[in-house]
Design a protein around this motif. Structure first.
Motif, PDB file in Angstrom:
ATOM      1  N   ASN A  75       0.805  -1.219   0.000  1.00 35.68           N
ATOM      2  CA  ASN A  75       0.000   0.000   0.000  1.00 35.68           C
ATOM      3  C   ASN A  75       0.844   1.278   0.000  1.00 35.68           C
ATOM      4  N   VAL A  76       2.143   1.135  -0.181  1.00 37.61           N
ATOM      5  CA  VAL A  76       3.026   2.307  -0.230  1.00 37.61           C
ATOM      6  C   VAL A  76       2.939   2.953  -1.611  1.00 37.61           C
ATOM      7  N   PRO A  77       2.772   4.268  -1.689  1.00 39.31           N
ATOM      8  CA  PRO A  77       2.698   4.946  -2.988  1.00 39.31           C
ATOM      9  C   PRO A  77       3.936   4.692  -3.840  1.00 39.31           C
ATOM     10  N   LYS A  78       3.756   4.561  -5.132  1.00 41.02           N
ATOM     11  CA  LYS A  78       4.875   4.329  -6.045  1.00 41.02           C
ATOM     12  C   LYS A  78       5.845   5.500  -6.063  1.00 41.02           C
ATOM     13  N   SER A  79       5.370   6.676  -5.649  1.00 43.24           N
ATOM     14  CA  SER A  79       6.259   7.840  -5.593  1.00 43.24           C
ATOM     15  C   SER A  79       7.351   7.668  -4.544  1.00 43.24           C
ATOM     16  N   ALA A  80       7.102   6.783  -3.558  1.00 40.59           N
ATOM     17  CA  ALA A  80       8.098   6.519  -2.522  1.00 40.59           C
ATOM     18  C   ALA A  80       9.070   5.434  -2.948  1.00 40.59           C
ATOM     19  N   HIS A  81       8.535   4.393  -3.610  1.00 42.37           N
ATOM     20  CA  HIS A  81       9.407   3.317  -4.101  1.00 42.37           C
ATOM     21  C   HIS A  81       8.649   2.463  -5.103  1.00 42.37           C
ATOM     22  N   PHE A  98      13.997   0.091  11.050  1.00 39.31           N
ATOM     23  CA  PHE A  98      14.220   1.235  10.178  1.00 39.31           C
ATOM     24  C   PHE A  98      13.782   0.898   8.762  1.00 39.31           C
ATOM     25  N   ALA A  99      13.601   1.924   7.966  1.00 39.09           N
ATOM     26  CA  ALA A  99      13.355   1.771   6.529  1.00 39.09           C
ATOM     27  C   ALA A  99      14.211   2.817   5.825  1.00 39.09           C
ATOM     28  N   LEU A 100      14.746   2.452   4.669  1.00 41.44           N
ATOM     29  CA  LEU A 100      15.652   3.331   3.939  1.00 41.44           C
ATOM     30  C   LEU A 100      15.137   3.569   2.528  1.00 41.44           C
ATOM     31  N   PRO A 101      15.489   4.716   1.939  1.00 37.41           N
ATOM     32  CA  PRO A 101      15.140   4.944   0.534  1.00 37.41           C
ATOM     33  C   PRO A 101      15.689   3.809  -0.332  1.00 37.41           C
ATOM     34  N   GLY A 102      14.965   3.470  -1.366  1.00 37.04           N
ATOM     35  CA  GLY A 102      15.380   2.366  -2.212  1.00 37.04           C
ATOM     36  C   GLY A 102      14.691   1.065  -1.867  1.00 37.04           C
ATOM     37  N   GLY A 103      13.718   1.116  -0.932  1.00 30.17           N
ATOM     38  CA  GLY A 103      12.949  -0.090  -0.605  1.00 30.17           C
ATOM     39  C   GLY A 103      13.655  -1.062   0.309  1.00 30.17           C
ATOM     40  N   HIS A 131       8.581   7.388   7.070  1.00 28.37           N
ATOM     41  CA  HIS A 131       9.739   8.266   6.842  1.00 28.37           C
ATOM     42  C   HIS A 131      10.123   8.264   5.362  1.00 28.37           C
ATOM     43  N   VAL A 132      10.063   7.094   4.740  1.00 30.61           N
ATOM     44  CA  VAL A 132      10.424   6.987   3.317  1.00 30.61           C
ATOM     45  C   VAL A 132       9.372   7.676   2.457  1.00 30.61           C
ATOM     46  N   ILE A 133       8.103   7.454   2.785  1.00 32.57           N
ATOM     47  CA  ILE A 133       7.020   8.069   2.014  1.00 32.57           C
ATOM     48  C   ILE A 133       7.148   9.587   2.007  1.00 32.57           C
TER      49      ILE A 133
END
Length: 281
Positions: A75-81, A98-103, A131-133
């Motif tokens: 359910n995470v927007p594609k704009s985030a990953h 934690f979560a990091l950019p890049g999925g 945080h990534v979103i």
């Protein structure tokens, strides 16, 4: 003194020109890095952590975390990953995730002893993915970059002025940036991730009321002990509980009970192996 004011004006101008984005909650954002840069940084950091921290091989534990993460990330927007998310369970007693950019998502086994249910783990993962979103990594790196520019410019300005106690001015500027800008900025990120994560877990079929219970558990774990909020990068546990309670009615409207995941938490989470000390030669 005029040169110092000019320096500050310059910093504010840079910040204003860079504010070209808005978070989903309506907060203005300063982002100086591209998403490609952030994804590369996230992947590199994640690879380093996998080399340095033992990875859990306990199948029930890994399956439980993966099940919750899968339900959230769909359910995470594609704009985030865009694409698959890599989820790793680190064999560590740290109460962290934690979560990091890049999925990339990392969950430490220590936090599974605090999260009593799948819903509470969803609150943790939802928060971290929040945080990534909202591109918080980009904002924090950008804020650090701007603060470094500000200190450097101010140092030149003060050095060229007739201000007394220049060292004291610089020390005060550093403290001011830390407590007046960086820490409140980070606290706003944490509060935003709490709310975004609460909505995300609700959309994913997890009971958003569990986010409140989670932070009540965290408060008990710390025995209510925490640094004063103005000296911390995170809101106090009580502040988080209050904010999540205030937003709960809205999150409940998003709660998809018909799509509730069935992620089974293991009865026992294996303790991380104790590192053996090398014999002295």
């Amino acid at each position: 003194m005029k040169s110092i004011i000019s320096a500050v004006t310059c910093i504010l101008l840079i910040s204003t020109l860079s504010s070209c984005s808005t978070s989903t909650t309506g907060r203005k954002q300063v982002m100086l890095f591209s998403e490609q840069e952030l994804s590369k940084m996230g992947a590199a950091s994640f690879d380093d952590m996998k080399k340095q921290i033992p990875i859990s091989t306990d199948k029930p534990t890994v399956n439980f975390v993966q099940c919750v993460a899968d339900a959230i990330t769909i359910n995470v927007p594609k704009s985030a990953h865009q694409g698959e998310w890599e989820v790793v369970v680190f064999d560590s007693e740290q109460v962290n995730a934690f979560a990091l950019p890049g999925g990339k998502i990392g969950v430490y086994t220590g936090i599974l002893n605090v999260t009593e249910t799948q819903d509470q783990l969803a609150a943790i993962i939802g928060h971290e993915v929040g945080h990534v979103i909202e591109h918080h990594s980009n904002e924090r790196l950008s804020a650090n970059k701007l603060s470094n520019i500000g200190v450097a410019v101010a140092a030149v300005a003060i050095g060229a002025s007739d201000v007394d106690n220049k060292g004291l001015w610089m020390a005060g500027l550093g403290v001011g940036l830390q407590y007046g800008v960086i820490m409140p900025y980070s606290r706003s990120h944490e509060s935003e991730a709490d709310i975004v994560g609460q909505d995300l877990m609700a959309k994913s079929g997890f009971d958003p009321k569990a986010s409140v219970k989670l932070w009540q558990n965290m408060d008990k774990l710390n025995n209510g002990a925490a640094p004063p909020e103005f000296m911390s990068t995170h809101p106090s546990n009580q502040t988080r509980i209050k904010q999540l309670n205030q937003h709960l009615a809205q999150s409940m409207t998003l709660y998809n009970k018909d799509n509730r995941p069935q992620c089974k938490k293991p009865e026992v989470i294996p303790k991380p192996p104790v590192a053996k000390n090398k014999a002295k030669k």
